[in-house]
Motif scaffolding. Structure first.
Motif, PDB file in Angstrom:
ATOM      1  N   SER A 208       0.712  -1.121   0.111  1.00  0.00           N
ATOM      2  CA  SER A 208       0.029  -0.087   0.018  1.00  0.00           C
ATOM      3  C   SER A 208       0.565   1.163  -0.009  1.00  0.00           C
ATOM      4  O   SER A 208       1.970   1.192   0.317  1.00  0.00           O
ATOM      5  CB  SER A 208      -0.944   0.042   1.246  1.00  0.00           C
ATOM      6  OG  SER A 208      -0.373   0.438   2.225  1.00  0.00           O
ATOM      7  N   ASP A 209       0.194   2.338  -0.078  1.00  0.00           N
ATOM      8  CA  ASP A 209       1.004   3.523   0.033  1.00  0.00           C
ATOM      9  C   ASP A 209       1.230   4.374   1.350  1.00  0.00           C
ATOM     10  O   ASP A 209       1.819   5.385   1.394  1.00  0.00           O
ATOM     11  CB  ASP A 209       0.387   4.639  -0.941  1.00  0.00           C
ATOM     12  CG  ASP A 209       1.429   5.706  -1.381  1.00  0.00           C
ATOM     13  OD1 ASP A 209       2.714   5.431  -1.708  1.00  0.00           O
ATOM     14  OD2 ASP A 209       0.907   6.929  -1.667  1.00  0.00           O
TER      15      ASP A 209
ATOM     16  N   ARG B  45       8.533   4.976   5.034  1.00  0.00           N
ATOM     17  CA  ARG B  45       8.359   3.980   4.146  1.00  0.00           C
ATOM     18  C   ARG B  45       9.767   3.155   3.606  1.00  0.00           C
ATOM     19  O   ARG B  45      10.800   3.517   3.857  1.00  0.00           O
ATOM     20  CB  ARG B  45       7.674   4.307   2.800  1.00  0.00           C
ATOM     21  CG  ARG B  45       6.382   4.854   3.132  1.00  0.00           C
ATOM     22  CD  ARG B  45       5.754   5.570   1.818  1.00  0.00           C
ATOM     23  NE  ARG B  45       4.618   6.328   1.881  1.00  0.00           N
ATOM     24  CZ  ARG B  45       4.208   7.327   2.558  1.00  0.00           C
ATOM     25  NH1 ARG B  45       5.135   8.026   2.806  1.00  0.00           N
ATOM     26  NH2 ARG B  45       3.036   7.590   2.435  1.00  0.00           N
ATOM     27  N   THR B  46       9.496   1.988   3.220  1.00  0.00           N
ATOM     28  CA  THR B  46      10.563   1.126   3.282  1.00  0.00           C
ATOM     29  C   THR B  46      11.318   1.328   1.822  1.00  0.00           C
ATOM     30  O   THR B  46      10.616   1.782   0.889  1.00  0.00           O
ATOM     31  CB  THR B  46      10.199  -0.368   3.537  1.00  0.00           C
ATOM     32  OG1 THR B  46       9.238  -0.821   2.296  1.00  0.00           O
ATOM     33  CG2 THR B  46       9.498  -0.532   4.695  1.00  0.00           C
TER      34      THR B  46
ATOM     35  N   LEU C  70       9.049  -0.317  -5.608  1.00  0.00           N
ATOM     36  CA  LEU C  70       7.927  -0.550  -6.278  1.00  0.00           C
ATOM     37  C   LEU C  70       7.311   0.644  -6.930  1.00  0.00           C
ATOM     38  O   LEU C  70       6.937   0.807  -8.061  1.00  0.00           O
ATOM     39  CB  LEU C  70       6.754  -1.110  -5.400  1.00  0.00           C
ATOM     40  CG  LEU C  70       7.209  -2.689  -5.082  1.00  0.00           C
ATOM     41  CD1 LEU C  70       6.084  -3.119  -3.994  1.00  0.00           C
ATOM     42  CD2 LEU C  70       7.091  -3.517  -6.162  1.00  0.00           C
ATOM     43  N   ALA C  71       7.169   1.616  -6.057  1.00  0.00           N
ATOM     44  CA  ALA C  71       6.484   3.158  -6.272  1.00  0.00           C
ATOM     45  C   ALA C  71       7.302   3.994  -6.998  1.00  0.00           C
ATOM     46  O   ALA C  71       6.844   5.075  -7.689  1.00  0.00           O
ATOM     47  CB  ALA C  71       5.768   3.729  -5.121  1.00  0.00           C
TER      48      ALA C  71
ATOM     49  N   ARG D 241      -1.076  -5.963 -10.438  1.00  0.00           N
ATOM     50  CA  ARG D 241      -1.952  -5.591  -9.095  1.00  0.00           C
ATOM     51  C   ARG D 241      -1.521  -4.097  -8.863  1.00  0.00           C
ATOM     52  O   ARG D 241      -0.230  -3.802  -8.911  1.00  0.00           O
ATOM     53  CB  ARG D 241      -1.690  -6.506  -7.904  1.00  0.00           C
ATOM     54  CG  ARG D 241      -2.094  -5.982  -6.451  1.00  0.00           C
ATOM     55  CD  ARG D 241      -1.821  -6.954  -5.324  1.00  0.00           C
ATOM     56  NE  ARG D 241      -2.444  -8.220  -5.543  1.00  0.00           N
ATOM     57  CZ  ARG D 241      -3.469  -8.604  -4.962  1.00  0.00           C
ATOM     58  NH1 ARG D 241      -4.114  -7.880  -4.385  1.00  0.00           N
ATOM     59  NH2 ARG D 241      -3.805  -9.879  -5.193  1.00  0.00           N
ATOM     60  N   PRO D 242      -2.661  -3.232  -8.515  1.00  0.00           N
ATOM     61  CA  PRO D 242      -2.426  -1.711  -7.949  1.00  0.00           C
ATOM     62  C   PRO D 242      -1.893  -1.585  -6.507  1.00  0.00           C
ATOM     63  O   PRO D 242      -2.251  -2.781  -5.782  1.00  0.00           O
ATOM     64  CB  PRO D 242      -3.527  -1.161  -8.424  1.00  0.00           C
ATOM     65  CG  PRO D 242      -4.470  -2.046  -8.077  1.00  0.00           C
ATOM     66  CD  PRO D 242      -3.897  -3.527  -8.421  1.00  0.00           C
ATOM     67  N   MET D 243      -0.999  -0.724  -6.160  1.00  0.00           N
ATOM     68  CA  MET D 243      -0.782  -0.555  -4.650  1.00  0.00           C
ATOM     69  C   MET D 243      -2.009  -0.006  -4.106  1.00  0.00           C
ATOM     70  O   MET D 243      -2.720   0.871  -4.415  1.00  0.00           O
ATOM     71  CB  MET D 243       0.401   0.543  -4.747  1.00  0.00           C
ATOM     72  CG  MET D 243       0.895   0.564  -3.308  1.00  0.00           C
ATOM     73  SD  MET D 243       2.499   1.864  -3.220  1.00  0.00           S
ATOM     74  CE  MET D 243       3.495   0.585  -3.870  1.00  0.00           C
ATOM     75  N   SER D 244      -2.586  -0.656  -2.975  1.00  0.00           N
ATOM     76  CA  SER D 244      -3.703  -0.122  -2.426  1.00  0.00           C
ATOM     77  C   SER D 244      -3.777  -0.807  -0.920  1.00  0.00           C
ATOM     78  O   SER D 244      -3.184  -1.541  -0.342  1.00  0.00           O
ATOM     79  CB  SER D 244      -5.054  -1.022  -3.211  1.00  0.00           C
ATOM     80  OG  SER D 244      -6.166  -0.900  -2.611  1.00  0.00           O
ATOM     81  N   ARG D 245      -4.700   0.092  -0.189  1.00  0.00           N
ATOM     82  CA  ARG D 245      -4.727  -0.336   1.152  1.00  0.00           C
ATOM     83  C   ARG D 245      -5.456  -1.678   1.095  1.00  0.00           C
ATOM     84  O   ARG D 245      -5.694  -2.472   2.396  1.00  0.00           O
ATOM     85  CB  ARG D 245      -5.894   0.660   1.938  1.00  0.00           C
ATOM     86  CG  ARG D 245      -4.711   1.769   2.483  1.00  0.00           C
ATOM     87  CD  ARG D 245      -5.799   2.902   3.238  1.00  0.00           C
ATOM     88  NE  ARG D 245      -5.128   3.841   3.589  1.00  0.00           N
ATOM     89  CZ  ARG D 245      -5.721   5.178   4.181  1.00  0.00           C
ATOM     90  NH1 ARG D 245      -6.955   5.026   4.473  1.00  0.00           N
ATOM     91  NH2 ARG D 245      -4.939   5.799   4.730  1.00  0.00           N
ATOM     92  N   ASP D 246      -6.277  -2.064   0.156  1.00  0.00           N
ATOM     93  CA  ASP D 246      -7.040  -3.473   0.238  1.00  0.00           C
ATOM     94  C   ASP D 246      -5.866  -4.842   0.226  1.00  0.00           C
ATOM     95  O   ASP D 246      -6.227  -5.755   0.802  1.00  0.00           O
ATOM     96  CB  ASP D 246      -7.632  -3.415  -1.146  1.00  0.00           C
ATOM     97  CG  ASP D 246      -8.979  -2.622  -1.270  1.00  0.00           C
ATOM     98  OD1 ASP D 246      -9.298  -2.292  -0.075  1.00  0.00           O
ATOM     99  OD2 ASP D 246      -9.301  -2.485  -2.521  1.00  0.00           O
TER     100      ASP D 246
END
Length: 371
Positions: free
Chosen positions: A199-200, A270-271, A277-278, A322-327
């Motif tokens: 996630s972000d 953040r790591t 990834l981002a 897959r998108p980065m998401s809180r899900d």
């Protein structure tokens, strides 16, 4: 007496250590396969940017691997885990007979290094630095973290003591006979950090939203460590004892709260996995870090469904499926706790926290801030 070090991998970890060793008068050579990084260090020097915006710059020799012709003696290996085998094979024919390689990396990289250069010339280390390579030649440094050095056989040798003494130019490095205990604790936390990178959100936010996932992942890794006969060590604000199978729920909750509070004092929220990834849009080192963990788990008849799920989601993020998401952390938590919780090593992590695992961090879940 000043030492001579070749730092292979001049990014966040290697560059930070190289900068401080050079500043203390040691002879340092940076070797990096990234031509842009080498060119920037040659042209402008290596810059350390502090959290307060101040900068320090230092001229340090830098070369690409094909430009190195002389023998190497004391090598500090700071490449990503997935580049270990390639780097170790490059080092092996160039390493002097009395030289050694220190693994300043995440994961269980020492066996790959030892396979290339020999166990006698391999030194183990645990590193927890808060730094990012933000552009070629520029490292954002969040200050000293933890750095522990020791021999593979659990001894503290004269060369380890000398290296630790030299590292005081950077910060509070120490020698230990149980580096493995620190490495496995970093793997336990690292699984959580990898989950947060899906996630972000900052790592602390993910832990607060998904404490059950945090506990389950840590317990999976620690179960494999125990099967290996490793006694985990605490580091910084991470308490290894809080994730024991029989740890009191109050201890686990307090440890998570304390760790999150500490994380929020750090400028790096953040790591490096998230950055890969981002920002850099490149493969992470997560598979290289946790592949050995899963293989050891299989050897001992253990299951790590949470770690397996983390690797699956990271792979899907790397390939754009897959998108980065809180899900994503929520999906990981369901993968671990939504089925039969007794299948995860360490038992039911949610039950171990007591009550609803999603509410352990605050009295009122509605107070959870949006980011």
């Amino acid at each position: 007496m000043s030492g001579t070090y070749t730092v292979v991998g001049g990014g966040a970890i290697g560059g930070t250590i190289a900068f401080h060793l050079a500043g203390a008068g040691h002879r340092v050579l940076i070797v990096d396969s990234d031509a842009a990084q080498v060119a920037a260090v040659r042209e402008r020097g290596l810059t350390i940017r502090r959290a307060d915006g101040t900068e320090r710059n230092m001229r340090i020799p830098a070369r690409t691997p094909d430009e190195v012709t002389e023998p190497l003696r004391d090598v500090l290996l700071a490449v990503k885990a997935n580049a270990t085998a390639t780097a170790a094979r490059w080092i092996a024919p160039r390493l002097a007979g009395d030289g050694f390689v220190v693994s300043l990396q995440n994961g269980l990289c020492e066996p790959e290094i030892a396979a290339a250069v020999g166990a006698r010339r391999t030194v183990s280390a645990f590193v927890n630095l808060f730094a990012d390579l933000v552009e070629p030649g520029v490292i954002a440094d969040g200050g000293p973290g933890a750095l522990v050095v020791g021999e593979l056989d659990g001894t503290v040798s004269p060369r380890v003591r000398r290296f630790v003494a030299d590292l005081q130019a950077w910060g509070p490095a120490v020698a230990s006979g149980n580096v493995a205990g620190f490495l496995w604790s970093k793997l336990a936390y690292g699984a959580v950090a990898a989950a947060s990178a899906t996630s972000d959100d900052p790592v602390a936010d993910t832990i607060e939203r998904h404490p059950g996932l945090t506990v389950a992942l840590a317990r999976e890794v620690y179960a494999v460590a125990a099967a290996q006969g490793v006694t985990p060590e605490s580091f910084d604000a991470w308490r290894a004892d809080a994730f024991a199978k029989d740890a009191p729920p109050d201890l686990t909750r307090a440890a998570l709260a304390g760790f999150c509070a500490w994380l929020r004092t750090q400028p790096k929220t953040r790591t490096g996995i998230w950055r890969d990834l981002a920002v850099r849009c490149r493969p992470t080192e997560v598979p290289a870090q946790y592949g050995p963990v899963l293989r050891l788990a299989e050897d001992h008849g253990l299951r790590c469904p949470g770690v397996e799920a983390v690797l699956r989601l990271i792979g899907e993020l790397e390939t754009g499926r897959r998108p980065m998401s809180r899900d994503n952390p929520a999906e990981l938590e369901r993968a671990v706790l939504g089925g039969d919780p007794g299948t995860a090593p360490g038992g039911n992590a949610g039950a171990a926290l007591g009550g609803n695992p999603g509410e352990v961090h605050r009295g009122n879940p509605s107070e959870e801030r949006d980011t």
